[in-house]
Design an enzyme around this catalytic site. Structure first.
Site: not given
Ligand code: UD1
Ligand code: CA
Length: 457
Positions: A15, A78, A101, A151, A348, A363, A383, A420
């Site tokens: 996004r 995940g 993030d 979730e 500078k 300058y 310079n 001058a």
């Molecule tokens: C997650 C939580 C949710 C919470 C929310 C808060 C889970 C399953 N859900 O949801 O309960 O309310 O954050 O913002 O944890 N990432 C990885 N590898 C992966 C997946 C994700 O590094 O395989 C990182 C992403 O870059 C991101 C963070 O984990 O920075 C969260 O992942 P995202 O998929 O955004 O989770 P949410 O659906 O927001």
């Molecule tokens: Ca998120």
């Protein structure tokens, strides 16, 4: 007891609509992930693990100087799967899960969470939100104990009315994680291994779940798009403005100030609207900064005044100076007490002695000016000869007339005067007057040429 911090940074950040990985986008002049690393590093004896995936090479390169262990999550299956990739490298003490993030999380919030964690208890950071859409919801039993996270996408209509949300940030022992992570399944709407499922596992086996809250919701807000990034930037800047005012700084408008680095201020500093501070900037007591100035990596001594629209970088000002409006001080500019730089002046690598003045349109680069030197309008230090930079030295109290070119290397002695419009390419002795320009001539009988047609009449 060891402390391992696992920072998740493998997600794509679609996004943001950017070729740059999301976690490298900047907030307050610093990559999102650098904010998290700085906070995590401030925890005692913390060892940092960064889980990378999308744009992993770019993230690795950006963090080349950071003391972190990289863990690759080749496929994003995940949050639970992401943490599992780091499992092997963890010690046997506490583990804290952070998100690259979620940049504004504070150290105090994390230490409060970690204090709750031992073999009988894990810690979960939750937040009450007016608009909880998208977040995992905290389910509690009749006694009010947290027992599971559901979730948003998996939640029933009733569960979606719950306002207490999972921030994603949690802490547990490595032993607990090693027990729980292998048991995660991807049997859910998104087909992912949810880290959040460990909550229910903890509850079922009788491990307590201590929930704590952040000081403010901004701390746990994540960045998914540029709108959220811009909003968090304002949250951060509002915090900086408040801190400065509490420390005794007068801000013309706390909403119109940007600090992208470290700004340290003394007492009774006054900052007008629209100023940007970058890198390490120190403003000593009674410094006044006019509107729309940009100051980067500079030290401004007490009582100095920087007028509107001035740009300073790598400057060091002793005190009681007046600078600007519309001045540009580049790296290596040093002003002794009371030195003055006026409008449309660029300096500078220039050292100005006490009370020296360059008031207009000049300058001055690679130059040493003694005390009380006065540089007239339109003076240029030449310079650069196309290959090398050369030094201009001007002794105490020397006076350089307007529109002078000083062809370096060249020295103007103490108390000397330059007429001058001179082009000075040879040294001027102390106390002497040097004039190096065409002599003025007058022709009293001269007649101005006229057009032929005019002459005929
Ligand atoms: C997650 C939580 C949710 C919470 C929310 C808060 C889970 C399953 N859900 O949801 O309960 O309310 O954050 O913002 O944890 N990432 C990885 N590898 C992966 C997946 C994700 O590094 O395989 C990182 C992403 O870059 C991101 C963070 O984990 O920075 C969260 O992942 P995202 O998929 O955004 O989770 P949410 O659906 O927001
Ligand atoms: Ca998120």
């Amino acid at each position: 007891m060891t402390l391992d911090v696992v920072i998740l940074a493998a997600g794509q950040g679609t996004r943001m609509r950017s070729t740059r990985p999301k976690v490298l986008h900047e907030l307050a002049g610093k990559a999102l992930i650098d904010h998290v690393i700085a906070t995590a590093s401030s925890l005692e004896d913390a060892r940092l693990h960064v889980v990378i995936g999308h744009g992993g090479d770019q993230v690795r390169e950006a963090l080349a100087d950071a003391e972190v262990n990289f863990v690759v999550q080749a496929e994003q299956k995940g949050t639970g799967h992401a943490v599992a990739q780091a499992l092997e490298g963890l010690g046997d003490g506490q583990v804290l899960v952070l998100y690259a993030d979620v940049p504004l999380i504070r150290r105090e919030t994390l230490t409060a969470l970690l204090e709750r964690v031992d073999e009988r208890c894990m810690g979960l950071l939750t937040v009450d939100l007016d608009d909880p859409a998208g977040y995992g919801r905290i389910k509690r039993d009749a006694d009010g104990e947290a027992v599971a996270i559901v979730e948003h996408k998996d939640a029933t209509a009733a569960e979606r009315t719950i306002r207490e949300c999972n921030t994603g940030i949690m802490a547990m022992t490595a032993l607990q994680l090693r027990r729980w992570l292998p048991r995660l399944s991807a049997d859910n709407v998104q087909g992912e291994y949810y880290l959040t499922d460990v909550i229910a596992m903890a509850a079922v086996e009788g491990t307590a779940i201590a929930t704590t809250q952040p000081g403010s919701p901004g701390e746990v807000e994540g960045v998914n798009d540029r709108v959220q990034l811009a909003r968090l930037e304002r949250v951060f800047q509002a915090g900086e403005a408040e801190r400065l005012m509490r420390e005794g700084v007068a801000l013309a408008d706390p909403l119109r100030l940007d600090v992208r680095g470290e700004l340290d201020c003394g007492r009774d500093v006054v900052i007008d609207v629209g100023c940007v501070f970058e890198g390490r900037v120190e403003l000593a007591d009674d410094v006044r900064v006019g509107p729309y100035c940009v100051i980067r990596d500079s030290l401004i001594g007490p009582g100095s005044v920087i007028e509107a629209h001035s740009v300073l970088e790598g400057a060091s000002v002793e005190g009681d100076s007046r600078i600007g409006p519309f001045a540009r001080l580049r790296p290596g500019t040093r002003l002794a007490r009371g030195a003055r730089i006026g409008n449309f002046v660029e300096t500078k690598n220039a050292d100005l002695g006490e009370g020296a003045k360059i008031n207009h349109l000049s300058y001055v680069g690679d130059a040493r000016l003694g005390r009380g030197v006065n540089i007239g309008a339109g003076t240029i230090t030449c310079n650069y000869d196309g290959a090398n930079k050369h030094l201009t030295e001007i002794g105490d109290s020397a006076f350089i007339g307007s529109n002078t070119a000083l062809v370096a290397p060249v020295t103007v002695g103490e108390g000397a005067t330059v007429g001058a419009g001179s082009t000075i390419s040879r040294n001027v002795e102390a106390g002497a007057l040097a004039v190096a320009r065409g002599r003025q001539i007058s022709k009293p009988d001269w007649v101005r040429p006229q057009k032929a047609s005019k002459r005929d009449h």
